[in-house]
Scaffold this motif. Structure first.
Motif, PDB file in Angstrom:
ATOM      1  N   ILE A   3      93.404 -38.047  85.560  1.00 21.62           N
ATOM      2  CA  ILE A   3      94.144 -37.164  86.451  1.00 21.62           C
ATOM      3  C   ILE A   3      93.465 -37.248  87.810  1.00 21.62           C
ATOM      4  CG2 ILE A   3      94.904 -34.820  86.936  1.00 21.62           C
ATOM      5  CD1 ILE A   3      94.652 -34.236  83.954  1.00 21.62           C
ATOM      6  N   ILE A   4      94.221 -37.666  88.799  1.00 20.31           N
ATOM      7  CA  ILE A   4      93.699 -37.868  90.148  1.00 20.31           C
ATOM      8  C   ILE A   4      94.368 -36.859  91.070  1.00 20.31           C
ATOM      9  CG2 ILE A   4      93.556 -39.497  92.081  1.00 20.31           C
ATOM     10  CD1 ILE A   4      93.794 -41.699  89.783  1.00 20.31           C
ATOM     11  N   GLY A   5      93.590 -36.184  91.874  1.00 24.16           N
ATOM     12  CA  GLY A   5      94.121 -35.205  92.816  1.00 24.16           C
ATOM     13  C   GLY A   5      93.957 -35.676  94.247  1.00 24.16           C
ATOM     14  N   ILE A   6      94.920 -35.321  95.090  1.00 25.68           N
ATOM     15  CA  ILE A   6      94.882 -35.657  96.511  1.00 25.68           C
ATOM     16  C   ILE A   6      94.781 -34.359  97.302  1.00 25.68           C
ATOM     17  CG2 ILE A   6      96.004 -36.931  98.375  1.00 25.68           C
ATOM     18  CD1 ILE A   6      95.391 -38.605  95.850  1.00 25.68           C
ATOM     19  N   GLY A   7      93.764 -34.239  98.104  1.00 25.08           N
ATOM     20  CA  GLY A   7      93.560 -33.027  98.886  1.00 25.08           C
ATOM     21  C   GLY A   7      94.109 -33.143 100.298  1.00 25.08           C
ATOM     22  N   LYS A   8      94.533 -32.020 100.852  1.00 26.34           N
ATOM     23  CA  LYS A   8      94.925 -31.915 102.264  1.00 26.34           C
ATOM     24  C   LYS A   8      95.892 -33.030 102.669  1.00 26.34           C
ATOM     25  CE  LYS A   8      90.494 -29.750 103.352  1.00 26.34           C
ATOM     26  NZ  LYS A   8      89.227 -29.842 104.090  1.00 26.34           N
ATOM     27  N   ASP A  32      91.384 -34.633  81.408  1.00 23.87           N
ATOM     28  CA  ASP A  32      92.694 -34.411  80.797  1.00 23.87           C
ATOM     29  C   ASP A  32      92.763 -33.098  80.029  1.00 23.87           C
ATOM     30  OD1 ASP A  32      91.218 -35.095  78.552  1.00 23.87           O
ATOM     31  OD2 ASP A  32      92.351 -36.914  78.104  1.00 23.87           O
ATOM     32  N   SER A  33      91.623 -32.488  79.750  1.00 24.03           N
ATOM     33  CA  SER A  33      91.608 -31.191  79.071  1.00 24.03           C
ATOM     34  C   SER A  33      92.092 -30.059  79.964  1.00 24.03           C
ATOM     35  CB  SER A  33      90.202 -30.872  78.550  1.00 24.03           C
ATOM     36  OG  SER A  33      89.246 -30.965  79.595  1.00 24.03           O
ATOM     37  N   THR A  34      92.308 -30.330  81.260  1.00 24.63           N
ATOM     38  CA  THR A  34      92.876 -29.311  82.154  1.00 24.63           C
ATOM     39  C   THR A  34      94.385 -29.174  81.976  1.00 24.63           C
ATOM     40  OG1 THR A  34      93.260 -30.861  83.995  1.00 24.63           O
ATOM     41  CG2 THR A  34      91.106 -29.761  83.918  1.00 24.63           C
ATOM     42  N   LEU A  35      95.024 -30.163  81.374  1.00 23.97           N
ATOM     43  CA  LEU A  35      96.480 -30.190  81.277  1.00 23.97           C
ATOM     44  C   LEU A  35      97.033 -29.130  80.341  1.00 23.97           C
ATOM     45  CD1 LEU A  35      97.526 -33.959  81.106  1.00 23.97           C
ATOM     46  CD2 LEU A  35      98.017 -32.321  82.935  1.00 23.97           C
ATOM     47  N   TYR A  86      95.126 -25.790  90.020  1.00 29.27           N
ATOM     48  CA  TYR A  86      94.368 -24.552  90.147  1.00 29.27           C
ATOM     49  C   TYR A  86      92.952 -24.834  90.614  1.00 29.27           C
ATOM     50  CZ  TYR A  86      97.556 -21.192  87.866  1.00 29.27           C
ATOM     51  OH  TYR A  86      98.593 -20.342  87.559  1.00 29.27           O
ATOM     52  N   THR A  87      92.427 -23.937  91.439  1.00 26.74           N
ATOM     53  CA  THR A  87      91.038 -24.011  91.899  1.00 26.74           C
ATOM     54  C   THR A  87      90.390 -22.648  91.725  1.00 26.74           C
ATOM     55  OG1 THR A  87      91.679 -25.596  93.620  1.00 26.74           O
ATOM     56  CG2 THR A  87      89.507 -24.570  93.824  1.00 26.74           C
ATOM     57  N   ALA A 103      83.863 -30.461  90.668  1.00 23.31           N
ATOM     58  CA  ALA A 103      84.222 -30.691  89.265  1.00 23.31           C
ATOM     59  C   ALA A 103      84.485 -29.417  88.474  1.00 23.31           C
ATOM     60  CB  ALA A 103      83.133 -31.520  88.583  1.00 23.31           C
ATOM     61  N   LEU A 104      83.590 -28.457  88.528  1.00 20.91           N
ATOM     62  CA  LEU A 104      83.760 -27.251  87.724  1.00 20.91           C
ATOM     63  C   LEU A 104      84.864 -26.357  88.273  1.00 20.91           C
ATOM     64  CD1 LEU A 104      80.052 -26.319  86.909  1.00 20.91           C
ATOM     65  CD2 LEU A 104      81.685 -27.637  85.534  1.00 20.91           C
ATOM     66  N   ALA A 105      85.022 -26.341  89.591  1.00 18.33           N
ATOM     67  CA  ALA A 105      86.024 -25.479  90.224  1.00 18.33           C
ATOM     68  C   ALA A 105      87.448 -25.935  89.953  1.00 18.33           C
ATOM     69  CB  ALA A 105      85.783 -25.421  91.724  1.00 18.33           C
ATOM     70  N   LYS A 106      87.628 -27.207  89.623  1.00 17.30           N
ATOM     71  CA  LYS A 106      88.969 -27.744  89.370  1.00 17.30           C
ATOM     72  C   LYS A 106      89.118 -28.337  87.977  1.00 17.30           C
ATOM     73  CE  LYS A 106      90.544 -28.802  94.075  1.00 17.30           C
ATOM     74  NZ  LYS A 106      91.899 -28.220  93.954  1.00 17.30           N
ATOM     75  N   GLY A 107      88.040 -28.362  87.196  1.00 16.44           N
ATOM     76  CA  GLY A 107      88.074 -29.066  85.919  1.00 16.44           C
ATOM     77  C   GLY A 107      88.051 -28.201  84.684  1.00 16.44           C
ATOM     78  N   PHE A 108      88.272 -26.899  84.847  1.00 20.28           N
ATOM     79  CA  PHE A 108      88.236 -25.998  83.695  1.00 20.28           C
ATOM     80  C   PHE A 108      89.537 -26.103  82.889  1.00 20.28           C
ATOM     81  CE2 PHE A 108      89.620 -23.820  87.525  1.00 20.28           C
ATOM     82  CZ  PHE A 108      90.814 -23.232  87.145  1.00 20.28           C
ATOM     83  N   ASP A 109      89.492 -25.667  81.644  1.00 18.93           N
ATOM     84  CA  ASP A 109      90.672 -25.706  80.786  1.00 18.93           C
ATOM     85  C   ASP A 109      91.809 -24.898  81.414  1.00 18.93           C
ATOM     86  OD1 ASP A 109      89.106 -27.108  79.035  1.00 18.93           O
ATOM     87  OD2 ASP A 109      88.974 -25.538  77.508  1.00 18.93           O
TER      88      ASP A 109
END
Length: 204
Positions: A3-8, A32-35, A86-87, A103-109
């Motif tokens: 999962i790749i995110g694009i900021g701003k 992928d566990s964030t999905l 989510y952030t 990582a932790l701010a955007k990678g939680f379940d």
């Protein structure tokens, strides 16, 4: 699957793009566990008191590619969906104090709820797709891909210059420049593409 995110990646007016577009895109990854799919309700994460939403179009990669040419990049998209990036803003602020990663701010379940996909063939112009987010029935974000700083093709070409894209990889392509905010337990989120409601869940 990545999962790749694009900021701003959005502006409020196309006149702003030229001054901002430097070629250096803001890229991050999420596990992928964030999905969360199937419009399942999401348990409000215990790790944050400041959960920020960003509605985004999600592009699914349909075939393997590396160093993809810009003029061929759109052909690597097989489907599109709408999702929320989510952030945990308080977690992010604490990390930034020590110049740490996102990582932790955007990678939680539960950090990446996403709708079902629609075939990319259903969209005649990838540079003119409208999408929006309502929370508790109130319009919060409205976006159109004409206001992207970097197009789908430019994102794919840039990312693939660093890492191989595989079939099934997902790219969250950025959120509208205005309207982001916080959600709380009990909020009802609904996101649509071209007026079609595709993402519909509650924070519980």
């Amino acid at each position: 699957m990545k999962i790749i995110g694009i900021g701003k990646n959005y502006v409020n007016d196309t006149s702003e793009i030229a001054a901002i577009k430097t070629g250096a895109q803001t890229i991050f990854t999420k596990p992928d566990s964030t999905l969360v799919t199937g419009n399942k309700d999401i348990e409000f994460p215990a790790i944050t008191n400041q959960l920020a939403y960003e509605v985004e179009l999600v592009a699914k990669i349909g075939k393997r590619g590396k160093a993809i040419a810009l003029n061929d990049a759109e052909s690597y998209i097989s489907e599109l969906a709408v999702g929320i990036d989510y952030t945990a803003k308080d977690v992010l602020a604490a990390s930034r104090e020590n110049k740490g990663p996102w990582a932790l701010a955007k990678g939680f379940d539960g950090a990446s709820p996403m709708s079902e996909f629609k075939p990319v063939s259903e969209f005649s112009d990838l540079s003119a797709i409208d999408f929006d987010l309502k929370i508790n029935g109130e319009q919060k974000q409205v976006g159109t891909t004409s206001l992207m700083i970097y197009s789908f093709a430019e994102i794919i070409a840039y990312v693939s210059s660093f890492m191989t894209l595989e079939a099934g990889d997902l790219i969250f392509t950025g959120t509208p420049a205005s309207g982001t905010g916080l959600v709380v337990k009990g909020d009802h989120l609904q996101a649509a593409i071209e007026g079609e409601l595709l993402l519909d869940f509650k924070m519980v």
